[in-house]
Design an enzyme around this catalytic site. Structure first.
Site, PDB file in Angstrom:
ATOM      1  N   TYR A  93      28.038 -30.562  43.396  1.00 48.10           N
ATOM      2  CA  TYR A  93      27.530 -29.191  43.437  1.00 48.10           C
ATOM      3  C   TYR A  93      28.696 -28.235  43.234  1.00 48.10           C
ATOM      4  CZ  TYR A  93      23.220 -31.013  45.615  1.00 48.10           C
ATOM      5  OH  TYR A  93      22.060 -31.690  45.893  1.00 48.10           O
ATOM      6  N   LEU A 111       9.791 -25.742  48.654  1.00 47.92           N
ATOM      7  CA  LEU A 111       9.197 -24.522  48.072  1.00 47.92           C
ATOM      8  C   LEU A 111       9.138 -24.622  46.553  1.00 47.92           C
ATOM      9  CD1 LEU A 111      10.771 -21.710  50.294  1.00 47.92           C
ATOM     10  CD2 LEU A 111       8.531 -22.809  50.496  1.00 47.92           C
ATOM     11  N   GLY A 158      11.281 -22.294  44.518  1.00 49.15           N
ATOM     12  CA  GLY A 158      10.923 -20.881  44.541  1.00 49.15           C
ATOM     13  C   GLY A 158       9.492 -20.581  44.174  1.00 49.15           C
TER      14      GLY A 158
END
Length: 319
Positions: free
Chosen positions: A60, A210, A213
């Protein structure tokens, strides 16, 4: 932010963790620019609220995310935090992807660099980011097991692994958890992977709760995505697909309103309702989104609520 954070064991052999974890990827990579100061403040706010599981990957931001976590934990009790690290994904200088490397010698090399970047003498859960098709999982897990024996790693996890791979890995060394996408819009694990994990006593850390988003309740069809945001080419966010998926979110919004909650809170609470062996990872990059996510812990979805959610967003409904 006041909330009732509880703890659970990650699988039958893993560490004790909070019932929500914080996924830190977006603070360094793949979702466009992030504010470093706000990212650290968000990690601090999560720790203060009782979240004790931080998830990262050595790729990352090409190591930046681990350095960010090191900075955030500098004034905190390291032993009060469970750090989960994924390794093995290969990047090029432009940020492109070049496959995976899970050879035993690579396992130890990646681990050495992660320990240095994180400023710690051990990693709580260490896992290959993806199964390397060129390396038997037994060899990869065996190498991590050597690092467990040496004290550099506490527990072994997997990520994006199929049922048969989970079985083979568990035969070499106990596996604490499988990290894999799971949300109202991504329910593929329910058929085979989740039952296998439960049979073997392996927990699940669910990312994408989620749907990057989509299920936040804050997405609009005309949203401009910054350069480097992988959602700009993700099929779920394209044209007719996005319209159909946002219609599902709108239906979920009515249920959320009736529950006195936000869409994001309902979506996270739904994942929490799927079992005590599942720990949702919330990918909040800002404190306001973190505080919203924390509200899901106190949201008690009744059987009739779950039935309405299932009707509004049935399995396989995502475009």
């Amino acid at each position: 932010m006041a909330c009732t954070m509880t703890t659970k064991t990650l699988g039958t052999t893993g560490p004790s963790v909070s019932n929500l974890g914080l996924g830190c990827m977006g603070m360094s990579d793949l979702y466009g620019p992030a504010d470093r100061g706000e990212s650290i403040a968000t990690i601090h706010a999560a720790l203060d609220a009782g979240i004790a599981l931080l998830d990262t990957g050595d790729f990352y931001g090409m190591g930046d995310n681990e350095l960010l976590i090191r900075e955030a934990l500098r004034s905190r009790d390291r032993d009060a935090v469970t750090i989960s690290v994924k390794f093995g994904a290969l990047r090029d200088p432009a940020g492109g992807w070049a496959g995976n490397d899970a050879r035993p010698e690579a396992v130890k090399n990646f681990l050495a660099y992660s320990l240095r970047r994180l400023g710690t003498d051990h990693i709580d859960v260490y896992r290959p980011a993806r199964v390397d098709p060129d390396v038997p999982i037994e060899e990869t897990v065996g190498a991590i097991a050597e690092m467990v024996e040496a004290g550099y790693v506490r527990c072994i996890g997997l990520s994006e692994a199929g049922a048969e791979t989970i079985r083979r890995a568990s035969a070499v060394h106990p596996v604490s958890d499988v990290q894999i996408e799971y949300s109202l819009l991504s329910r593929g694990i329910e058929e085979e992977i989740l039952p296998t994990c439960r049979e073997l006593g392996v927990g699940v850390t669910a990312y994408g709760v989620l749907s990057r988003g989509l299920l936040s309740g804050h997405w609009s069809p005309d949203r401009e995505l910054s350069r480097g945001d992988f959602r700009s080419f993700s099929p779920r966010f394209q044209r007719e697909n996005l319209d159909r998926n946002l219609a599902l979110v709108e239906a979920l919004g009515g249920i959320a309103e009736a529950s006195g909650a936000s869409v994001a809170q309902v979506a996270i609470a739904w994942v929490l309702s799927r079992g005590d062996d599942i720990v949702p990872l919330v990918g909040a990059r800002r404190r306001e989104r973190l505080y919203e996510a924390l509200g899901a812990v106190a949201l008690d979805l009744r059987p009739e609520d779950l039935a309405r959610i299932e009707e509004a967003v049935p399995a396989g409904a995502a475009a």
